[in-house]
Enzyme design. Structure first.
Site, PDB file in Angstrom:
ATOM      1  N   TYR A 113       0.831  -1.206   0.000  1.00 16.39           N
ATOM      2  CA  TYR A 113       0.000   0.000   0.000  1.00 16.39           C
ATOM      3  C   TYR A 113       0.868   1.259   0.000  1.00 16.39           C
ATOM      4  O   TYR A 113       0.639   2.194  -0.765  1.00 16.39           O
ATOM      5  CB  TYR A 113      -0.890  -0.059   1.241  1.00 16.39           C
ATOM      6  CG  TYR A 113      -1.879   1.058   1.427  1.00 16.39           C
ATOM      7  CD1 TYR A 113      -3.014   1.153   0.639  1.00 16.39           C
ATOM      8  CD2 TYR A 113      -1.705   1.977   2.455  1.00 16.39           C
ATOM      9  CE1 TYR A 113      -3.945   2.157   0.846  1.00 16.39           C
ATOM     10  CE2 TYR A 113      -2.632   2.987   2.680  1.00 16.39           C
ATOM     11  CZ  TYR A 113      -3.750   3.068   1.867  1.00 16.39           C
ATOM     12  OH  TYR A 113      -4.677   4.059   2.084  1.00 16.39           O
TER      13      TYR A 113
ATOM     14  N   LYS B   2       1.084   4.182  -2.828  1.00 16.14           N
ATOM     15  CA  LYS B   2       0.659   5.531  -2.466  1.00 16.14           C
ATOM     16  C   LYS B   2       1.760   6.571  -2.698  1.00 16.14           C
ATOM     17  O   LYS B   2       1.478   7.679  -3.148  1.00 16.14           O
ATOM     18  CB  LYS B   2       0.194   5.564  -1.006  1.00 16.14           C
ATOM     19  CG  LYS B   2      -1.129   4.833  -0.775  1.00 16.14           C
ATOM     20  CD  LYS B   2      -2.239   5.356  -1.674  1.00 16.14           C
ATOM     21  CE  LYS B   2      -3.620   4.939  -1.216  1.00 16.14           C
ATOM     22  NZ  LYS B   2      -4.670   5.380  -2.160  1.00 16.14           N
TER      23      LYS B   2
END
Length: 301
Positions: free
Chosen positions: A164, A168
């Site tokens: 993640y 991001k």
């Protein structure tokens, strides 16, 4: 001056709930025609639902205009088709909020590469698919506002979220080059790092904080960053009434030569190299080379 989106068409991905739903409702309330995109899957990206249809019904019940779209952001052709339908119905697309996302949290040692690839595909490649689908249209219109959804995990790290976090921070980097390419076409690109109580964070935030971090408290930042007078190349964090900006900075650095131009020299001069006094916020990658040239010229002069 009141920010409104009259005569603007907006696409919000992952808008069946949480942050995306909150963005879509407020955009519509302020005059935008909204494409509510949501595959309708669960938090880990599996399954389907009619979440997008329900948000469209909410918007229409309040007197707004909206259409639902169940396409997957991981499928480029589906995103192209979504943009084509919006243009056919409403004449263009002026705003894109890339919000769709999933979680597959595990420590890196326990993570399967399939979990890595899917999270990167949805967040990073999915945002690229949507952006590519609207990019030429926005350039032709000489107007576009694009918002990427980053995260404190991408900016600062978080245990158990390597996949993640990589995706991001990748989105923040994507924005930094995209804003340069869009500048002369009035296509402004920004990045938002929300702090919100959604199904993505329901087991991360303590129950007492859940109400404070209602997604509606992130909406002001998102809508400002896609407004007509929005800045560009901003990374903004928002939640619970708290707003901040984040910057990728560069120290003044040090010019090493002779015996210092070695691993040992870097070690000996590390404090000077990393001294944050007078650090700058480069607006393009070329400024790194410019700083090196500046120090070389100062030495030569």
């Amino acid at each position: 001056m009141t920010i409104n989106f009259k005569d603007k068409v907006a696409i919000v991905t992952g808008a069946g709930g949480g942050l995306g739903r909150a963005y879509a409702l407020e955009l519509a309330k302020r005059g935008a025609k909204v494409v509510v995109n949501d595959l309708g899957g669960s938090r880990d990206g599996t399954g389907h639902s009619d979440a997008a249809l329900k948000v469209v019904e909410e918007i229409k019940a309040a007197g707004g205009e909206a259409m639902s779209n169940g396409g997957s952001v991981t499928e480029y052709e589906q995103m192209v088709e979504m943009v084509a339908k919006a243009k056919e119905a409403w004449g263009g697309v002026h705003i894109l909020i890339n919000n769709a996302g999933i979680l597959r949290d595990k420590s890196f040692t326990k993570m399967e590469m399939a979990d890595w690839k899917l999270v990167v595909d949805v967040h990073l490649n999915g945002s690229a698919n949507c952006t590519k689908a609207v990019w030429d249209l926005m350039r032709e219109q000489n107007y576009g506002r694009i918002l990427m959804t980053a995260s404190s995990t991408g900016l600062y790290g978080n245990f158990g979220q390597t996949n993640y976090g990589a995706a991001k921070l990748g989105l923040a980097g994507f924005t930094k080059s995209l804003y340069l390419e869009g500048a002369k076409y009035n296509v402004k690109c920004n990045t938002l790092a929300p702090i919100a109580a959604t199904r993505m964070t329901e087991d991360i935030l303590p129950p007492a904080a859940f109400a404070m971090f209602d997604p509606v408290n992130v909406v002001p930042a998102a809508l400002f960053l896609v407004s007509e007078d929005a800045p560009a190349n901003v990374i903004m964090g928002a939640g619970a009434g708290f707003f901040h900006t984040a910057n990728v900075t560069m120290t003044q650095g040090a010019l090493l030569e002779g015996d210092d131009l070695s691993p040992e020299g870097v070690a000996a001069n590390f404090a000077k190299i990393s001294d944050r006094t007078g650090e700058i916020v480069p607006q393009s990658g070329g400024e790194q080379s410019m700083q090196a040239m500046k120090l070389l010229q100062a030495k030569a002069g």
